[in-house]
Design a protein around this motif. Structure first.
Motif, short mmCIF file in Angstrom:
data_model
loop_
_atom_site.label_atom_id
_atom_site.label_comp_id
_atom_site.label_asym_id
_atom_site.label_seq_id
_atom_site.Cartn_x
_atom_site.Cartn_y
_atom_site.Cartn_z
N GLN A 11 34.18 40.12 24.86
CA GLN A 11 35.30 39.38 24.30
C GLN A 11 35.48 39.70 22.83
N ARG A 64 40.46 33.97 22.35
CA ARG A 64 39.51 34.93 22.90
C ARG A 64 40.29 35.93 23.72
N ILE A 87 36.85 37.75 19.61
CA ILE A 87 36.97 36.33 19.29
C ILE A 87 37.69 36.18 17.96
#
Length: 139
Positions: free
Chosen positions: A131, A122, A133
């Motif tokens: 974020q 992340r 990912i």
């Protein structure tokens, strides 16, 4: 002391030449094939326009998924799953052993987790407050 050289915008020919050199270096260092096999799938609506698709490539034994899109009004009907499963099957046929992709926290993490992908990284604040990912799956 060597003279400093000016940094300037790269031409299309510069990009091609430098990428060719990097590819040759990678092949020599790894012994692996770094040839990319494009993987491009689409689903069309009754009007003939693409309403869903998946774009990626197979390289060095990995399926790299760059884009998976389903128009919002068609989500929840299994189109994304259909595209993902077809891409994974084609990648396996081409010799891929694994798949990787990235998504954002407002996109499709749960979708990929349901399909057997696991988070391996992340990146916070990409963009700020969110974020990015990174996920992978063994095929």
């Amino acid at each position: 002391m060597s003279a400093q050289r000016a940094v300037q915008a790269a031409s299309a020919q510069d990009v091609q030449a430098l990428c060719t050199r990097l590819l040759a270096f990678n092949r020599k260092a790894s012994g692996n094939s770094f040839d990319e096999l494009p993987l491009q799938l689409a689903i069309h609506g009754a009007d003939g326009k693409a309403c869903a698709g998946l774009f990626g490539d197979v390289c060095a034994g990995w399926l790299a998924i760059h884009v998976l899109w389903v128009d919002p009004e068609l989500r929840g009907q299994g189109l994304g799953s259909q595209l993902l499963l077809q891409a994974e099957q084609q990648a396996k046929t081409a010799g891929a052993h694994s798949a990787m992709l990235d998504t954002f926290d407002w996109q499709a993490e749960d979708f990929y987790l349901r399909h057997g992908y696991e988070v391996f990284g992340r990146l916070a604040d990409f963009p700020p407050g969110h974020q990015r990912i990174y996920l992978r799956k063994t095929l």
